[in-house]
Design a protein around this motif. Structure first.
Motif, PDB file in Angstrom:
ATOM      1  N   GLU A 165       0.870  -1.174   0.000  1.00 18.51           N
ATOM      2  CA  GLU A 165       0.000   0.000   0.000  1.00 18.51           C
ATOM      3  C   GLU A 165       0.907   1.224   0.000  1.00 18.51           C
ATOM      4  OE1 GLU A 165      -2.911   2.521   2.970  1.00 18.51           O
ATOM      5  OE2 GLU A 165      -2.461   0.443   3.479  1.00 18.51           O
ATOM      6  N   ILE A 166       0.850   2.000  -1.057  1.00 17.81           N
ATOM      7  CA  ILE A 166       1.674   3.207  -1.148  1.00 17.81           C
ATOM      8  C   ILE A 166       1.034   4.294  -0.285  1.00 17.81           C
ATOM      9  CG2 ILE A 166       2.711   4.933  -2.670  1.00 17.81           C
ATOM     10  CD1 ILE A 166       3.680   1.995  -3.168  1.00 17.81           C
ATOM     11  N   ILE A 167       1.771   4.748   0.710  1.00 12.98           N
ATOM     12  CA  ILE A 167       1.287   5.769   1.640  1.00 12.98           C
ATOM     13  C   ILE A 167       1.664   7.165   1.164  1.00 12.98           C
ATOM     14  CG2 ILE A 167       1.499   6.655   3.995  1.00 12.98           C
ATOM     15  CD1 ILE A 167       2.045   3.717   4.850  1.00 12.98           C
ATOM     16  N   ALA A 168       2.903   7.293   0.690  1.00 13.46           N
ATOM     17  CA  ALA A 168       3.391   8.609   0.252  1.00 13.46           C
ATOM     18  C   ALA A 168       4.487   8.416  -0.788  1.00 13.46           C
ATOM     19  CB  ALA A 168       3.928   9.402   1.429  1.00 13.46           C
ATOM     20  N   ARG A 169       4.598   9.420  -1.640  1.00 17.12           N
ATOM     21  CA  ARG A 169       5.694   9.443  -2.616  1.00 17.12           C
ATOM     22  C   ARG A 169       6.388  10.783  -2.501  1.00 17.12           C
ATOM     23  NH1 ARG A 169       4.013   7.387  -8.417  1.00 17.12           N
ATOM     24  NH2 ARG A 169       6.194   7.941  -8.712  1.00 17.12           N
ATOM     25  N   ASN A 170       7.694  10.763  -2.640  1.00 20.19           N
ATOM     26  CA  ASN A 170       8.517  11.969  -2.563  1.00 20.19           C
ATOM     27  C   ASN A 170       8.243  12.757  -1.283  1.00 20.19           C
ATOM     28  OD1 ASN A 170       7.692  11.802  -5.849  1.00 20.19           O
ATOM     29  ND2 ASN A 170       9.828  11.669  -5.275  1.00 20.19           N
ATOM     30  N   TYR A 171       8.229  12.038  -0.162  1.00 18.63           N
ATOM     31  CA  TYR A 171       8.019  12.681   1.139  1.00 18.63           C
ATOM     32  C   TYR A 171       9.272  13.487   1.486  1.00 18.63           C
ATOM     33  CZ  TYR A 171       7.545  13.425   6.110  1.00 18.63           C
ATOM     34  OH  TYR A 171       7.484  14.009   7.355  1.00 18.63           O
ATOM     35  N   LYS A 172       9.070  14.754   1.837  1.00 23.01           N
ATOM     36  CA  LYS A 172      10.190  15.637   2.161  1.00 23.01           C
ATOM     37  C   LYS A 172      10.032  16.209   3.561  1.00 23.01           C
ATOM     38  CE  LYS A 172      10.681  17.108  -2.589  1.00 23.01           C
ATOM     39  NZ  LYS A 172      10.404  18.123  -3.560  1.00 23.01           N
ATOM     40  N   ASN A 173      11.155  16.361   4.232  1.00 23.67           N
ATOM     41  CA  ASN A 173      11.214  17.145   5.468  1.00 23.67           C
ATOM     42  C   ASN A 173      12.577  17.831   5.490  1.00 23.67           C
ATOM     43  OD1 ASN A 173      13.077  15.221   6.495  1.00 23.67           O
ATOM     44  ND2 ASN A 173      11.504  14.139   7.651  1.00 23.67           N
ATOM     45  N   SER A 174      12.928  18.418   6.603  1.00 18.40           N
ATOM     46  CA  SER A 174      14.170  19.208   6.658  1.00 18.40           C
ATOM     47  C   SER A 174      15.429  18.350   6.476  1.00 18.40           C
ATOM     48  CB  SER A 174      14.250  19.966   7.978  1.00 18.40           C
ATOM     49  OG  SER A 174      14.246  19.065   9.065  1.00 18.40           O
ATOM     50  N   TYR A 175      15.320  17.034   6.614  1.00 15.32           N
ATOM     51  CA  TYR A 175      16.480  16.151   6.468  1.00 15.32           C
ATOM     52  C   TYR A 175      16.710  15.719   5.021  1.00 15.32           C
ATOM     53  CZ  TYR A 175      16.146  15.815  11.519  1.00 15.32           C
ATOM     54  OH  TYR A 175      16.084  16.114  12.855  1.00 15.32           O
ATOM     55  N   GLY A 176      15.642  15.723   4.214  1.00 15.68           N
ATOM     56  CA  GLY A 176      15.780  15.273   2.837  1.00 15.68           C
ATOM     57  C   GLY A 176      14.481  14.697   2.309  1.00 15.68           C
ATOM     58  N   GLU A 177      14.607  13.692   1.460  1.00 12.83           N
ATOM     59  CA  GLU A 177      13.440  13.120   0.787  1.00 12.83           C
ATOM     60  C   GLU A 177      13.527  11.594   0.735  1.00 12.83           C
ATOM     61  OE1 GLU A 177      11.508  13.108  -3.699  1.00 12.83           O
ATOM     62  OE2 GLU A 177      12.807  14.760  -3.120  1.00 12.83           O
ATOM     63  N   ILE A 178      12.366  10.964   0.817  1.00 17.85           N
ATOM     64  CA  ILE A 178      12.247   9.523   0.619  1.00 17.85           C
ATOM     65  C   ILE A 178      11.333   9.314  -0.582  1.00 17.85           C
ATOM     66  CG2 ILE A 178      11.294   7.369   1.545  1.00 17.85           C
ATOM     67  CD1 ILE A 178      12.262   8.224   4.279  1.00 17.85           C
ATOM     68  N   ASP A 179      11.766   8.444  -1.485  1.00 15.71           N
ATOM     69  CA  ASP A 179      11.027   8.237  -2.726  1.00 15.71           C
ATOM     70  C   ASP A 179       9.628   7.662  -2.496  1.00 15.71           C
ATOM     71  OD1 ASP A 179      13.176   9.186  -4.264  1.00 15.71           O
ATOM     72  OD2 ASP A 179      14.102   7.200  -4.275  1.00 15.71           O
ATOM     73  N   ILE A 180       9.546   6.569  -1.733  1.00 18.42           N
ATOM     74  CA  ILE A 180       8.256   5.910  -1.504  1.00 18.42           C
ATOM     75  C   ILE A 180       8.170   5.463  -0.053  1.00 18.42           C
ATOM     76  CG2 ILE A 180       6.791   3.917  -2.102  1.00 18.42           C
ATOM     77  CD1 ILE A 180       8.141   3.915  -4.884  1.00 18.42           C
ATOM     78  N   ILE A 181       7.010   5.705   0.552  1.00 15.39           N
ATOM     79  CA  ILE A 181       6.700   5.148   1.870  1.00 15.39           C
ATOM     80  C   ILE A 181       5.504   4.241   1.652  1.00 15.39           C
ATOM     81  CG2 ILE A 181       6.032   5.608   4.263  1.00 15.39           C
ATOM     82  CD1 ILE A 181       7.265   8.430   3.912  1.00 15.39           C
ATOM     83  N   ALA A 182       5.619   3.004   2.138  1.00 12.43           N
ATOM     84  CA  ALA A 182       4.568   2.020   1.898  1.00 12.43           C
ATOM     85  C   ALA A 182       4.321   1.188   3.151  1.00 12.43           C
ATOM     86  CB  ALA A 182       4.971   1.102   0.741  1.00 12.43           C
ATOM     87  N   ALA A 183       3.210   0.463   3.130  1.00 16.17           N
ATOM     88  CA  ALA A 183       2.897  -0.496   4.194  1.00 16.17           C
ATOM     89  C   ALA A 183       2.816  -1.872   3.549  1.00 16.17           C
ATOM     90  CB  ALA A 183       1.572  -0.135   4.854  1.00 16.17           C
ATOM     91  N   HIS A 184       3.423  -2.859   4.233  1.00 16.38           N
ATOM     92  CA  HIS A 184       3.384  -4.219   3.706  1.00 16.38           C
ATOM     93  C   HIS A 184       3.766  -5.216   4.794  1.00 16.38           C
ATOM     94  CE1 HIS A 184       4.899  -7.743   1.396  1.00 16.38           C
ATOM     95  NE2 HIS A 184       3.784  -7.493   0.707  1.00 16.38           N
ATOM     96  N   GLY A 185       2.932  -6.213   4.971  1.00 15.90           N
ATOM     97  CA  GLY A 185       3.259  -7.298   5.900  1.00 15.90           C
ATOM     98  C   GLY A 185       3.558  -6.851   7.316  1.00 15.90           C
ATOM     99  N   GLY A 186       2.838  -5.849   7.791  1.00 12.18           N
ATOM    100  CA  GLY A 186       3.058  -5.360   9.144  1.00 12.18           C
ATOM    101  C   GLY A 186       4.228  -4.400   9.284  1.00 12.18           C
ATOM    102  N   TYR A 187       4.817  -4.011   8.176  1.00 15.12           N
ATOM    103  CA  TYR A 187       5.953  -3.090   8.194  1.00 15.12           C
ATOM    104  C   TYR A 187       5.601  -1.754   7.563  1.00 15.12           C
ATOM    105  CZ  TYR A 187       9.302  -6.685   9.546  1.00 15.12           C
ATOM    106  OH  TYR A 187       9.990  -7.648  10.239  1.00 15.12           O
ATOM    107  N   LEU A 188       6.222  -0.726   8.085  1.00 17.24           N
ATOM    108  CA  LEU A 188       6.249   0.580   7.449  1.00 17.24           C
ATOM    109  C   LEU A 188       7.555   0.565   6.652  1.00 17.24           C
ATOM    110  CD1 LEU A 188       5.055   3.435   7.150  1.00 17.24           C
ATOM    111  CD2 LEU A 188       6.383   4.090   9.174  1.00 17.24           C
ATOM    112  N   VAL A 189       7.443   0.626   5.327  1.00 23.55           N
ATOM    113  CA  VAL A 189       8.599   0.422   4.459  1.00 23.55           C
ATOM    114  C   VAL A 189       8.994   1.734   3.788  1.00 23.55           C
ATOM    115  CG1 VAL A 189       9.549  -0.951   2.567  1.00 23.55           C
ATOM    116  CG2 VAL A 189       7.730  -1.921   4.015  1.00 23.55           C
ATOM    117  N   PHE A 190      10.240   2.121   3.983  1.00 21.64           N
ATOM    118  CA  PHE A 190      10.804   3.301   3.339  1.00 21.64           C
ATOM    119  C   PHE A 190      11.642   2.800   2.160  1.00 21.64           C
ATOM    120  CE2 PHE A 190       9.935   4.478   7.689  1.00 21.64           C
ATOM    121  CZ  PHE A 190       9.284   5.687   7.537  1.00 21.64           C
ATOM    122  N   VAL A 191      11.285   3.258   0.963  1.00 17.04           N
ATOM    123  CA  VAL A 191      11.879   2.717  -0.251  1.00 17.04           C
ATOM    124  C   VAL A 191      12.679   3.785  -0.999  1.00 17.04           C
ATOM    125  CG1 VAL A 191      11.417   1.531  -2.439  1.00 17.04           C
ATOM    126  CG2 VAL A 191       9.890   1.151  -0.475  1.00 17.04           C
TER     127      VAL A 191
END
Length: 120
Positions: free
Chosen positions: A26-52
């Motif tokens: 389940e794609i939660i967010a794409r190109n999530y940005k904060n003051s530290y930088g950016e993560i391409d994809i944030i997803a949920a799968h199999g009980g995990y919060l996955v940063f991709v």
């Protein structure tokens, strides 16, 4: 057609998101940005919060795409993830860091590609 790096990156992220969805993520967010930088994809799968992190290259002339995710980049991704977890108050989440590399039209998904540097 010749693409710039940003266009190649966007295309790679689109392919990665489509691939992950097919695998049941389940794609939660794409190109999530904060003051530290950016993560391409944030997803949920199999009980995990996955940063991709997505790395796309047209060839392996300069090595595998995943090799570009060095220790410095891993720390940066972890910092962004930590900020996301803090903002969303997901302190009890099981967290995993994956890399999706796209090279020569092939997709390689590396689950649990590196350990977290998250500190609460």
């Amino acid at each position: 057609m010749i693409f710039g790096n940003k266009q190649k990156g966007k295309l790679g992220e689109d392919l990665a998101a489509k691939y992950l969805k097919k695998k049941g993520y389940e794609i939660i967010a794409r190109n999530y940005k904060n003051s530290y930088g950016e993560i391409d994809i944030i997803a949920a799968h199999g009980g995990y919060l996955v940063f991709v992190e997505v790395k796309a290259r047209s060839s392996e002339d300069f090595g595998r795409p995943a090799e570009a995710v060095n220790t410095h980049k891993q720390r940066k991704i972890s910092q962004v993830a930590s900020g996301y977890i803090h903002v969303k108050r997901l302190y009890d989440a099981n967290v995993r860091f994956d890399i999706v590399e796209i090279c020569d039209g092939q997709i390689n998904h590396i689950e649990n590609a590196f350990d977290s540097y998250i500190r609460y």
